[in-house]
Every structure is written in structure tokens, then in C-alpha cells.
Design a protein around this motif. Structure first.
Motif, mmCIF file in Angstrom:
data_model
loop_
_atom_site.group_PDB
_atom_site.id
_atom_site.type_symbol
_atom_site.label_atom_id
_atom_site.label_comp_id
_atom_site.label_asym_id
_atom_site.label_seq_id
_atom_site.Cartn_x
_atom_site.Cartn_y
_atom_site.Cartn_z
ATOM 1 N N VAL A 16 45.504 45.984 36.760
ATOM 2 C CA VAL A 16 46.670 45.834 35.869
ATOM 3 C C VAL A 16 47.947 45.986 36.683
ATOM 4 N N GLY A 17 47.974 46.998 37.569
ATOM 5 C CA GLY A 17 49.156 47.259 38.404
ATOM 6 C C GLY A 17 49.495 46.062 39.275
ATOM 7 N N LYS A 18 48.478 45.310 39.665
ATOM 8 C CA LYS A 18 48.735 44.136 40.507
ATOM 9 C C LYS A 18 49.058 42.894 39.666
ATOM 10 N N GLY A 19 49.020 43.066 38.357
ATOM 11 C CA GLY A 19 49.335 41.941 37.460
ATOM 12 C C GLY A 19 48.268 40.864 37.458
ATOM 13 N N LEU A 20 47.025 41.257 37.691
ATOM 14 C CA LEU A 20 45.956 40.246 37.767
ATOM 15 C C LEU A 20 45.320 40.005 36.403
ATOM 16 N N ASP A 21 44.529 38.955 36.352
ATOM 17 C CA ASP A 21 43.821 38.629 35.107
ATOM 18 C C ASP A 21 42.554 39.482 35.060
ATOM 19 N N VAL A 22 42.686 40.670 34.470
ATOM 20 C CA VAL A 22 41.617 41.670 34.529
ATOM 21 C C VAL A 22 40.300 41.136 33.961
ATOM 22 N N ASP A 23 40.384 40.479 32.822
ATOM 23 C CA ASP A 23 39.147 40.075 32.137
ATOM 24 C C ASP A 23 38.469 38.872 32.772
ATOM 25 N N LYS A 24 39.272 38.097 33.495
ATOM 26 C CA LYS A 24 38.694 36.876 34.072
ATOM 27 C C LYS A 24 39.078 36.763 35.526
ATOM 28 N N PRO A 25 38.510 37.602 36.364
ATOM 29 C CA PRO A 25 38.883 37.540 37.778
ATOM 30 C C PRO A 25 38.518 36.188 38.392
ATOM 31 N N ARG A 26 39.280 35.850 39.434
ATOM 32 C CA ARG A 26 39.099 34.527 40.048
ATOM 33 C C ARG A 26 37.666 34.347 40.574
ATOM 34 N N ASN A 27 37.213 33.143 40.556
ATOM 35 C CA ASN A 27 35.911 32.729 41.120
ATOM 36 C C ASN A 27 34.692 33.304 40.420
ATOM 37 N N LEU A 28 34.881 34.079 39.391
ATOM 38 C CA LEU A 28 33.732 34.732 38.747
ATOM 39 C C LEU A 28 33.509 34.201 37.343
ATOM 40 N N ALA A 29 32.326 34.423 36.847
ATOM 41 C CA ALA A 29 32.027 34.116 35.446
ATOM 42 C C ALA A 29 31.142 35.239 34.924
ATOM 43 N N LYS A 30 31.155 35.408 33.627
ATOM 44 C CA LYS A 30 30.417 36.526 33.034
ATOM 45 C C LYS A 30 28.917 36.364 33.190
ATOM 46 N N SER A 31 28.475 35.154 32.983
ATOM 47 C CA SER A 31 27.046 34.940 32.934
ATOM 48 C C SER A 31 26.700 33.939 34.029
ATOM 49 N N VAL A 32 25.921 34.379 35.027
ATOM 50 C CA VAL A 32 25.694 33.549 36.204
ATOM 51 C C VAL A 32 24.384 32.769 36.003
ATOM 52 N N THR A 33 24.503 31.630 35.343
ATOM 53 C CA THR A 33 23.295 30.900 34.972
ATOM 54 C C THR A 33 22.880 29.852 36.000
ATOM 55 N N VAL A 34 23.499 29.940 37.194
ATOM 56 C CA VAL A 34 23.000 29.109 38.304
ATOM 57 C C VAL A 34 22.688 30.024 39.466
ATOM 58 N N GLU A 35 21.771 29.616 40.349
ATOM 59 C CA GLU A 35 21.415 30.518 41.450
ATOM 60 C C GLU A 35 22.389 30.385 42.612
#
Ligand code: M6R
Length: 611
Positions: free
Chosen positions: A592-611
Motif C-alpha cells: 500500500v505504501g508503495k501505491g501498488l495494486d495490492v490485490d492484483k500484483p503484476r504478472n500473477l493470477a489467482k488461479s494458475v491453471t496452466v503449468e
């Protein structure tokens, strides 16, 4: 790894699709799109960026009239995030539109065949072959959508949840799945498809879980199901009783903070129904004490944070039940030809129940005739359905990419199992079990106490928003906590961070310590206290600033470290459930202090449905 939705009904489709997609953005958020039949033709809008860009482009859907449509939020696999690669994909004359979650593995071969037949491709995606293949079979087989779909699913290999519109059949949404999640929601106002339940909760609680190879055909007042050969089948709907607010932010700034604060309830919900009369009752385990005594070895297999819970619980299964445990990353386990002998139990841990590597590990164990148990949060997910037995963590929907409440529930679910196994194998007495259960039942209140002291952590976090490197150290269970503390921080703050077994520092890592480097030392295991203190002194001597997380009865530590966070007293096996709370808050406030998108960090997804 994407989210799909579809709607056909009395209302305007586009705003409903946008709303559904907003609940699925955790599945991917690099581009989004919708296709709506406007009474004359299929209209498609798609764009790169977050869903809000699509909302702006379509004036919250207002510019797309029509009562039937499909939508998509993407996490790129084949082809960079771009407008042309965004879904929906369509055939040459835009009479067939497709949204897809999954990967078509033989897409290159199919693409070559289709190109030879004169089809022109616009995108680099695997999905576009589905649109053209549908076109091919649709025209070949009397323009019958169901026949075309059946032909397509017999040709494509890989994983898919598909939503499809045919302009010639403007009142029908088709959907089909294999190895990617798909549900159908039924309501008075219309019917819906989606990758996950929260996307339809606003409209209905009556949901059909689509199985592999099943096809759904939705009109505004009918839902029909077919098997992989297009023959009609019957399905029963399930009533979902999640609190609708559970899928919303409820006034918190971010889902992650809301989910951190939901931990007392989530942990209580996971423990309470399984403790009866000072005993542990896990009916869904379906194992007699005799069968538990026959377990010779446990593999705990998972990814990311779920794996970290396994690292913790190895100490607990071995310490309490005296069963040897191996903990494996699913992506390693599935390819390392593990020795799985009779008497082995494979426990797969997953919040989503859809993680591709964990699912593959589960299937590998099953193929070898090994008993499998899923510890899963999402009801009806692939791992939940395919494991021999499933024990649910009752965390409710978790939306933030960084897991918190599901992690905490995975821990306590394993504590319960370890205690049950220990009791069945005669390694603990009834009185000892009673004491353990008493301490477990105190955890939700103790977590609440820790959450009440967030200001100190918030202030501390603000000092470290510009940190370059942060280290986490600990021994035994404290090392496992460090792994998770470090992952939490790096995934949402983008600060380089690593976790080390404290005794390992001298073997190389200590050379990274510079003046002012933050080292978080987790010191909750009394028998290892002095050993870890020695390691703390070593890093302090080299200039580190040390924050300790320790039990409240260790005030002496203040003489050695620079700052301390105390956790309430609990059993040594359960300390992770408490020590992780300040570390989650620390990561959250740095982000939060860095002003980032806490819930959706870059390059990531919640559910990794590919290997
Ligand atoms: O859904 P799963 O529990 O199988 O997911 C496993 C990991 O992808 C997940 O824990 C991931 O590491 C989280 N981003 C950590 O916060």
C-alpha cells in the motif's frame, strides 16, 4: 488462465457480463472483451488492460444493446496481451464468437490444417482455432451448432472452458468444458455461464457444476445438458449459500485486507464443525482408525503458499503422529517419478482446486493406485472432485491474488488431520488431544488480538517501502513461516526477499547482509531459541536491522534485536497460525505504501491453471 462469462435473458447482457467479469478478474487481467448479439449481428468489443478499460469503452455496457452475450478477462498464455489476442475470437464473417479459458495444446497442428483449407488467422492465440474449427464443422454439418461443437471437442486436445455464440441461433449460449472450471447459473431473469460462482451470485444461488466433456445449451428460460457425444443428460443443480457480501470488499480498501481480517472466522469455521466432544470428527476423510494406522508415508504436494503450509505440517505430522512426510512442489513431483508404495497417502493442498500442477500430481498418484486426499477451498473444483476424499477449508471465496485466509485454513485443516492420525495411532492420549484441541480453539481469538495491533506494523512497514532486499530467517516451523512471510512480501511489494533456514546463513547468504538490511527473524520454537539468537547476533554484527517475531514470554529478546512483535502463547505446533499474521500485514502495508495494486500484483493470477 482466464475468466469467462455468458448471459441470455430478459435484461441487457453487457452490464451483466461486465459485472460477472469483475468477480473473475482475479483469474487474469491483462485484457478483456465481450460479444453481444444486437438483434442483427454479433458485436464485439475488446481491449488490453483491466476490465475498467472495457467498461469505459462501452460506457458500462450501454453501447452494446442485446440480451445475449459472452465475456472474457484474460491472462495471456499464447500471444502477448494485445487487442487482437484478447477474446472473444471469431470466424471470418463474425457469425461465431468464442471465449476460452485453458490451453488448446494441438492448436498449431489444427491451425496448419485450417490455413490449408483457406482460413485466415488474425491472432497468435490457441483459441482462434476453435472459432474457425467451429465454422468448418458448422458449415459441413447442416449448420447445427451442437453437432459442430461435438466435432470440435473431439478434435481439440488440452484444457478448455468455452462460451460460444452463433449469430444464426441468436437466443442460445453454448458452453463446454474439459479440465477448466465452468458453472451454469439458473435464474428467473435469465441463465448464465461463468468460470466461478462469485460471478453469478448476484443473480442466482442455483448452480450446475459442469463436468469434463459436458455441454450446456442455455436460452433465456431453458438449460439443457449433453454429453461429449451430444446426447442429452440430466444434471442436478446445487444451492450455494455463500454470503453475497463475502464476494465483495465490504468497505475494506482491498480484498487482501478484508481477507486478512476474515481469518478468525475462516479458521473458526474450518475447525469448529470438526471438533465434537473433545474428539476430531472428519467424516469426509472416510478412513477408519485401522486404515489410519496402515499409513506408512505421507506426501504433501502443492504449489506456492499451499506448499508452505505443507512444509509447516511436515513437522507436525512427524512430531505428533510419527508418520514420515515428504513435502513436494507439485511441479517437481509430477515429473520426478516419485516412489509411491502401498500405504502411502498423497495429500494435495489447493485453495482454488484448479492449480494445473497440483491437479496433475493428484492424477499421477491416482494412476498409481495411491490414496489421495484433497484439502481444497473451492467447492466442486477439479481437485475436489477428482481426489478420492476431500476435506474442505471453509475460508469462503478468496479474491486477492496473495492468499491469506485460505493459507490459514489449510494450516488448521492439517493440524486437525495430524492430531487425528496421532490419536488413532496411539501417539497421544485423550487428555493430550483435549489440550491440543483447547489450544486450537483459542487460535481465532488470538488472531483477532494480533489484528487489533496493526498500527505498529503499519508504521514499521512505512519505513521499508524503499527497501531493496529483505530476509526472513527461522528454524524448523519458524523456517516454514519465513518462507511464507517472504513470498507474501515479494509477490505484492516487488521487493526482493528471501527466506533462509537460520542455520544455513553462514553457508553463503550472510555475505548479502549490509548496513541497515532488514532481517525478520521468526523465533517461536523454544527449543531452538538460543540457536536462532546466535544467528541473529551474526547478522546484527554485520549491520542488519533485526525485527523479531516471537512468543510473548520471550521479552529478553529485546536485548538482542532492534524491534519485536509478540504473538500470544500457543502450542509450539500452532505458532505459524499466529506468527504469519504480522507478516501478512507487513507485506500488505509495504505494498500500500508503495501505491501498488495490492490485490492484483503484476504478472500473477489467482488461479494458475496452466503449468
Ligand atoms: O489455488 P492454489 O492454493 O493451488 O494456489 C497455489 C499457489 O498458486 C498460491 O498459493 C500462490 O502462491 C499465492 N499467490 C500465494 O499468495
Amino acid at each position: 488462465m482466464c475468466g469467462i462469462v455468458g448471459y441470455v435473458g430478459k435484461e441487457q447482457a453487457a452490464p451483466i457480463l461486465l459485472d460477472g467479469l469483475s468477480k473473475l478478474e482475479y483469474r487474469g487481467y491483462d485484457s478483456a472483451g465481450m460479444a453481444v448479439y444486437d438483434g442483427d449481428k454479433i458485436v464485439i468489443n475488446k481491449t488490453t488492460g483491466r476490465l475498467k478499460v472495457l467498461s469505459e469503452l462501452t460506457h458500462d455496457g450501454a453501447t452494446m444493446p442485446g440480451n445475449i452475450g459472452i465475456g472474457h478477462t484474460r491472462w495471456a498464455t499464447h500471444g502477448e496481451p494485445s487487442e487482437v489476442n484478447a477474446h472473444p475470437h471469431f470466424n471470418e464473417n463474425r457469425t461465431i464468437a468464442v471465449v476460452h479459458n485453458g490451453i488448446i495444446e494441438n492448436y498449431q497442428k489444427l491451425r496448419n490444417i485450417l490455413v490449408e483449407r483457406g482460413y485466415k488467422f488474425r491472432s497468435e492465440t490457441d483459441t482462434e482455432v476453435v472459432a474457425h474449427l467451429l465454422d468448418y464443422y458448422y458449415n459441413k454439418y447442416d449448420k447445427d451448432p451442437l453437432t459442430a461443437l461435438v466435432k470440435v471437442i473431439h478434435r481439440v486436445e488440452g484444457s478448455y472452458a468455452l462460451g460460444i455464440l452463433f449469430a444464426d441461433h441468436p437466443d442460445v449460449v453454448y458452453a463446454v468444458r474439459k479440465d477448466s472450471p465452468l458453472i451454469v447459473g439458473q435464474s428467473e431473469e435469465g441463465n448464465l455461464i461463468a468460470s466461478d460462482v462469485p460471478a453469478v451470485l448476484k443473480y442466482t444461488r442455483d448452480v450446475f457444476f459442469i463436468e469434463n466433456g459436458e455441454i450446456a445449451r442455455l436460452t433465456k428460460d431453458t438449460i439443457a445438458f449433453y454429453n461429449v457425444d451430444g446426447e442429452p443428460i440430466e444434471k442436478q443443480s446445487k444451492h450455494i449459500d455463500w454470503d453475497i457480501n463475502a464476494a465483495e470488499k465490504n468497505g475494506y480498501e482491498h480484498f487482501m485486507l478484508k481477507e486478512i481480517y476474515e481469518q478468525p472466522k475462516a479458521v473458526r469455521d474450518t475447525i469448529s464443525p470438526r471438533i465434537k466432544d473433545n474428539d476430531i470428527v472428519i467424516e469426509e476423510l472416510g478412513m477408519t482408525d485401522e486404515e489410519i494406522r496402515e499409513i506408512k508415508k505421507i506426501y504433501i504436494v502443492a504449489c506456492g503458499s499451499a506448499y508452505h503450509t505443507g512444509v509447516t505440517c511436515k513437522y507436525i505430522f512427524e512430531g505428533l503422529a510419527r508418520i514420515p512426510v515428504e513435502v513436494d512442489l507439485a511441479s517437481e513431483f509430477r515429473y520426478r517419478n516419485p516412489i509411491l508404495e502401498d500405504g502411502t497417502l498423497v495429500i494435495i493442498i489447493s485453495q482454488s482446486g484448479e492449480t494445473a500442477d497440483s491437479l496433475a500430481a493428484l492424477r499421477l498418484a491416482k494412476e498409481q493406485g495411491i490414496k489421495t486426499l484433497g484439502i481444497v477451498n473451492v467447492v466442486g473444483s477439479s481437485i475436489a472432485r477428482e481426489a478420492d476424499k476431500v476435506m474442505y477449508t471453509w475460508a469462503g471465496p478468496e479474491i486477492a491474488v496473495a492468499t491469506t485466509k485460505a493459507y490459514s485454513c489449510q494450516l488448521v485443516a492439517q493440524y486437525l488431520l495430524a492430531l487425528k492420525f496421532a490419536k488413532a495411532r496411539g501417539k497421544i492420549t485423550e487428555d493430550e488431544l483435549k489440550e491440543y484441541l483447547h489450544e486450537m480453539e483459542m487460535l481465532p481469538n488470538q488472531i483477532e488480538i494480533l489484528l487489533g495491533n496493526k498500527e505498529k506494523i503499519q508504521k514499521f512497514a512505512n519505513r521499508y517501502v524503499a527497501a531493496k532486499d529483505v530476509f526472513f530467517i527461522g528454524r524448523g516451523i519458524d523456517y516454514a513461516i519465513s518462507l511464507e512471510g517472504s513470498l507474501k512480501l515479494k509477490e505484492i511489494s516487488y521487493i526482493h526477499s528471501e527466506a533462509y533456514a537460520a542455520g544455513e546463513l553462514k553457508h553463503g547468504t550472510i555475505s548479502l547482509i549490509e548496513d541497515g538490511t532488514l532481517v525478520t527473524a521468526v523465533v517461536t520454537q523454544e527449543e531452538l531459541y538460543k540457536k536462532t539468537i546466535s544467528n541473529i547476533v551474526e547478522v546484527k554484527t554485520r549491520g542488519a536491522y533485526v525485527l523479531a517475531v516471537t512468543n510473548e514470554d520471550n521479552p529478553d529478546i529485546e536485548r538482542t534485536v532492534d524491534s519485536v512483535i509478540y504473538i500470544p502463547k500457543t502450542n509450539k505446533y500452532f505458532t505459524n497460525s499466529l506468527a504469519i499474521i504480522p507478516l501478512q500485514l507487513f507485506a500488505y502495508y509495504v505494498s500500500v505504501g508503495k501505491g501498488l495494486d495490492v490485490d492484483k500484483p503484476r504478472n500473477l493470477a489467482k488461479s494458475v491453471t496452466v503449468e
